[in-house]
Design an enzyme around this catalytic site. Structure first.
Site, PDB file in Angstrom:
ATOM      1  N   GLN A  14      -6.029  -6.745  -5.435  1.00 35.86           N
ATOM      2  CA  GLN A  14      -6.214  -7.295  -4.091  1.00 35.86           C
ATOM      3  C   GLN A  14      -7.351  -6.573  -3.373  1.00 35.86           C
ATOM      4  O   GLN A  14      -7.396  -5.345  -3.344  1.00 35.86           O
ATOM      5  CB  GLN A  14      -4.939  -7.183  -3.251  1.00 35.86           C
ATOM      6  CG  GLN A  14      -5.083  -7.978  -1.961  1.00 35.86           C
ATOM      7  CD  GLN A  14      -3.938  -7.794  -0.983  1.00 35.86           C
ATOM      8  OE1 GLN A  14      -3.647  -6.664  -0.571  1.00 35.86           O
ATOM      9  NE2 GLN A  14      -3.295  -8.873  -0.594  1.00 35.86           N
TER      10      GLN A  14
ATOM     11  N   CYS B 117      -3.091  -8.632   6.590  1.00 31.63           N
ATOM     12  CA  CYS B 117      -2.718  -7.282   7.022  1.00 31.63           C
ATOM     13  C   CYS B 117      -2.789  -7.149   8.543  1.00 31.63           C
ATOM     14  O   CYS B 117      -3.813  -7.467   9.158  1.00 31.63           O
ATOM     15  CB  CYS B 117      -3.626  -6.243   6.362  1.00 31.63           C
ATOM     16  SG  CYS B 117      -3.137  -4.575   6.794  1.00 31.63           S
TER      17      CYS B 117
ATOM     18  N   ARG C 262       9.551  -5.463   0.191  1.00 28.05           N
ATOM     19  CA  ARG C 262      10.449  -4.323   0.410  1.00 28.05           C
ATOM     20  C   ARG C 262      11.724  -4.420  -0.424  1.00 28.05           C
ATOM     21  O   ARG C 262      12.283  -3.393  -0.811  1.00 28.05           O
ATOM     22  CB  ARG C 262      10.766  -4.195   1.901  1.00 28.05           C
ATOM     23  CG  ARG C 262       9.559  -3.721   2.720  1.00 28.05           C
ATOM     24  CD  ARG C 262       9.792  -3.947   4.189  1.00 28.05           C
ATOM     25  NE  ARG C 262      10.008  -5.361   4.458  1.00 28.05           N
ATOM     26  CZ  ARG C 262      10.532  -5.839   5.578  1.00 28.05           C
ATOM     27  NH1 ARG C 262      10.897  -5.011   6.539  1.00 28.05           N
ATOM     28  NH2 ARG C 262      10.687  -7.140   5.736  1.00 28.05           N
TER      29      ARG C 262
ATOM     30  N   ALA D  35       0.837  -1.204   0.000  1.00 26.66           N
ATOM     31  CA  ALA D  35       0.000   0.000   0.000  1.00 26.66           C
ATOM     32  C   ALA D  35       0.870   1.252   0.000  1.00 26.66           C
ATOM     33  O   ALA D  35       1.788   1.389   0.806  1.00 26.66           O
ATOM     34  CB  ALA D  35      -0.925  -0.025   1.207  1.00 26.66           C
TER      35      ALA D  35
ATOM     36  N   LYS E  92      -3.771 -14.171   0.292  1.00 32.61           N
ATOM     37  CA  LYS E  92      -2.448 -13.910   0.879  1.00 32.61           C
ATOM     38  C   LYS E  92      -2.606 -13.870   2.399  1.00 32.61           C
ATOM     39  O   LYS E  92      -3.436 -13.108   2.901  1.00 32.61           O
ATOM     40  CB  LYS E  92      -1.893 -12.587   0.350  1.00 32.61           C
ATOM     41  CG  LYS E  92      -0.508 -12.230   0.888  1.00 32.61           C
ATOM     42  CD  LYS E  92       0.115 -11.107   0.044  1.00 32.61           C
ATOM     43  CE  LYS E  92       1.448 -10.640   0.585  1.00 32.61           C
ATOM     44  NZ  LYS E  92       1.307  -9.714   1.715  1.00 32.61           N
TER      45      LYS E  92
ATOM     46  N   ASN F 232       6.721 -15.700   0.876  1.00 33.30           N
ATOM     47  CA  ASN F 232       7.013 -14.264   1.003  1.00 33.30           C
ATOM     48  C   ASN F 232       7.637 -13.966   2.366  1.00 33.30           C
ATOM     49  O   ASN F 232       7.300 -14.595   3.354  1.00 33.30           O
ATOM     50  CB  ASN F 232       5.701 -13.475   0.822  1.00 33.30           C
ATOM     51  CG  ASN F 232       5.785 -12.026   1.261  1.00 33.30           C
ATOM     52  OD1 ASN F 232       5.098 -11.613   2.178  1.00 33.30           O
ATOM     53  ND2 ASN F 232       6.643 -11.258   0.628  1.00 33.30           N
ATOM     54  N   GLY F 233       8.543 -12.987   2.352  1.00 33.55           N
ATOM     55  CA  GLY F 233       9.136 -12.498   3.593  1.00 33.55           C
ATOM     56  C   GLY F 233      10.653 -12.467   3.535  1.00 33.55           C
ATOM     57  O   GLY F 233      11.300 -13.484   3.289  1.00 33.55           O
TER      58      GLY F 233
HETATM   59  C1  LIG Z   1       4.407  -0.342   3.489  1.00 35.30           C
HETATM   60  C2  LIG Z   1       3.821  -1.708   3.315  1.00 35.30           C
HETATM   61  C3  LIG Z   1       2.580  -1.848   2.701  1.00 35.30           C
HETATM   62  C4  LIG Z   1       2.026  -3.125   2.527  1.00 35.30           C
HETATM   63  N1  LIG Z   1       0.815  -3.239   1.907  1.00 35.30           N
HETATM   64  C5  LIG Z   1       0.282  -4.479   1.696  1.00 35.30           C
HETATM   65  C6  LIG Z   1      -0.945  -4.646   0.981  1.00 35.30           C
HETATM   66  O1  LIG Z   1      -1.560  -3.686   0.493  1.00 35.30           O
HETATM   67  N2  LIG Z   1      -1.405  -5.927   0.841  1.00 35.30           N
HETATM   68  C7  LIG Z   1      -0.735  -7.011   1.335  1.00 35.30           C
HETATM   69  O2  LIG Z   1      -1.189  -8.150   1.174  1.00 35.30           O
HETATM   70  N3  LIG Z   1       0.422  -6.878   1.996  1.00 35.30           N
HETATM   71  C8  LIG Z   1       0.955  -5.654   2.173  1.00 35.30           C
HETATM   72  N4  LIG Z   1       2.163  -5.530   2.796  1.00 35.30           N
HETATM   73  C9  LIG Z   1       2.919  -6.742   3.155  1.00 35.30           C
HETATM   74  C10 LIG Z   1       3.875  -7.147   2.018  1.00 35.30           C
HETATM   75  O3  LIG Z   1       3.148  -7.502   0.865  1.00 35.30           O
HETATM   76  C11 LIG Z   1       4.773  -8.331   2.443  1.00 35.30           C
HETATM   77  O4  LIG Z   1       3.947  -9.413   2.800  1.00 35.30           O
HETATM   78  C12 LIG Z   1       5.681  -7.977   3.612  1.00 35.30           C
HETATM   79  O5  LIG Z   1       6.310  -6.722   3.419  1.00 35.30           O
HETATM   80  C13 LIG Z   1       6.749  -9.071   3.824  1.00 35.30           C
HETATM   81  O6  LIG Z   1       7.644  -9.157   2.735  1.00 35.30           O
HETATM   82  P1  LIG Z   1       9.134  -8.510   2.823  1.00 35.30           P
HETATM   83  O7  LIG Z   1       9.753  -9.009   4.109  1.00 35.30           O
HETATM   84  O8  LIG Z   1       9.826  -9.063   1.598  1.00 35.30           O
HETATM   85  O9  LIG Z   1       8.972  -7.034   2.808  1.00 35.30           O
HETATM   86  C14 LIG Z   1       2.725  -4.276   2.993  1.00 35.30           C
HETATM   87  C15 LIG Z   1       3.964  -4.120   3.607  1.00 35.30           C
HETATM   88  C16 LIG Z   1       4.532  -2.868   3.767  1.00 35.30           C
HETATM   89  C17 LIG Z   1       5.881  -2.746   4.413  1.00 35.30           C
END
Ligand SMILES: Cc1cc2nc3c(=O)[nH]c(=O)nc-3n(C[C@H](O)[C@H](O)[C@H](O)COP(=O)(O)O)c2cc1C
Length: 311
Positions: free
Chosen positions: A75, A105, A229, A23, A143, A204-205
């Site tokens: 989504q 979320c 990220r 987001a 998700k 993911n993560g």
């Molecule tokens: C700023 C921000 C916004 C996010 N917005 C969403 C979103 O809109 N929908 C969603 O399913 N996950 C959202 N996430 C979660 C990410 O999709 C992801 O699952 C999470 O960052 C873990 O992955 P990473 O460790 O590679 O960053 C968001 C995460 C962050 C940091």
């Protein structure tokens, strides 16, 4: 990592390195950039089912897709089975090939309304939502996170329920709600989900490099990975993981993103949003503190480009 296609119901992706919804960051312009670097699937950030049904302008804007997004995925978040189905059938979602449901979320605004990761604590409600949506015959995915309490994973049970409801793919963020985005993902739990269902499982993560993606694939046996990220700092991470040759020039990438955004938004709006986008791009980049700070105060896209020349 050896790329492979992933089948999501009636569509198949070119490869298995996907962009996560984020987001405030993964707008159509950023997603377009990620596709250029090889992303196998991109998705809009989460949009509210209620917002869609009230024909909110902001929600409609979030559903704009880039021409190079060959598979269109949106989504949705919400907590009411009938409204989620109605939203899925809304004309604004008609062009989408895949509709993902956010059940991960952690933020209180979403959680306290019974949506996002709150649904991990209410499997019967989550099942009603997913079954209602899948009954339309559309390609529905979900998700999730591991659970809302650290160490108490509901992921396997949840994934089996989702598969039974007719969901075509499940993306698992291997952390718990209290973790938000910190710490190493639980590879073992993602692996257990992969072994429990026959639909594709995307892990993911914490993927910030090719080595991280390889570790994730080896330790989980997942069908693919989802970058979040890591992609914000480096949209070329897709090419790196896919083993494709690429050139990444920050100035060129940002200029292209800004040009695309200018086709739809006022200059000031883009600049204000970039106050938080630029710090992501600058992670890991050697850059003077004064310039870093200046990026967080920009008022025009020209200012962004001029500052970038100093990086
Ligand atoms: C700023 C921000 C916004 C996010 N917005 C969403 C979103 O809109 N929908 C969603 O399913 N996950 C959202 N996430 C979660 C990410 O999709 C992801 O699952 C999470 O960052 C873990 O992955 P990473 O460790 O590679 O960053 C968001 C995460 C962050 C940091």
């Amino acid at each position: 990592m050896l790329p492979k296609s992933v089948k999501i119901g009636s569509v198949a992706t070119e490869n298995n390195v996907f962009l996560a919804p984020l987001a405030g960051y993964t707008d159509f312009a950023f997603r377009s950039l990620c596709i250029d670097y090889g992303a196998g699937l991109t998705c809009t950030e989460m949009v509210s089912a209620n917002g869609l049904l009230y024909n909110s302008r902001a929600t409609k804007e979030l559903l704009y897709t880039a021409p190079n997004e060959k598979i269109r995925c949106a989504q949705l978040f919400g907590s009411d089975p009938a409204l989620m189905k109605e939203a899925l059938l809304h004309e604004d979602l008609a062009p989408f090939d895949v509709v993902d449901v956010n059940m991960g979320c952690p933020v209180p605004k979403i959680f306290n309304n019974g949506a996002g990761s709150a649904l991990l604590n209410d499997l019967p409600k989550a099942e009603k939502i997913l079954s209602a949506m899948c009954s339309t015959g559309r390609n529905v995915t979900v998700k999730i996170r591991l659970g809302t309490e650290r160490g108490k994973s509901v992921a396997v049970e949840f994934a089996k329920m989702a598969e039974g409801a007719g969901v075509k793919l499940i993306a698992v963020h291997g952390r718990y709600r209290p973790d938000y985005y910190a710490g190493e993902p639980d590879f073992g739990e993602i692996a257990r989900v992969k072994n429990a269902v026959n639909i594709p499982v995307i892990a993911n993560g914490g993927i910030f490099s090719r080595a991280d993606a390889e570790t994730m694939m080896e330790k989980t046996g997942a069908d693919g990975v989802m970058l979040a990220r890591g992609a914000l700092a480096k949209p070329c991470l897709f090419s790196e993981i896919l083993g494709r040759e690429y050139v990444f020039d920050l100035y060129a990438a940002v200029s292209r993103q800004l040009e695309l955004l200018k086709t739809r938004f006022d200059d000031i709006r883009i600049a204000v949003n970039f106050r938080k986008v630029m710090p992501q791009y600058l992670k890991g980049v050697a850059c003077d503190r004064r310039i870093r700070l200046a990026f967080t105060q920009v008022n025009s896209t020209a200012e962004i480009l001029s500052l970038l020349k100093e990086v």
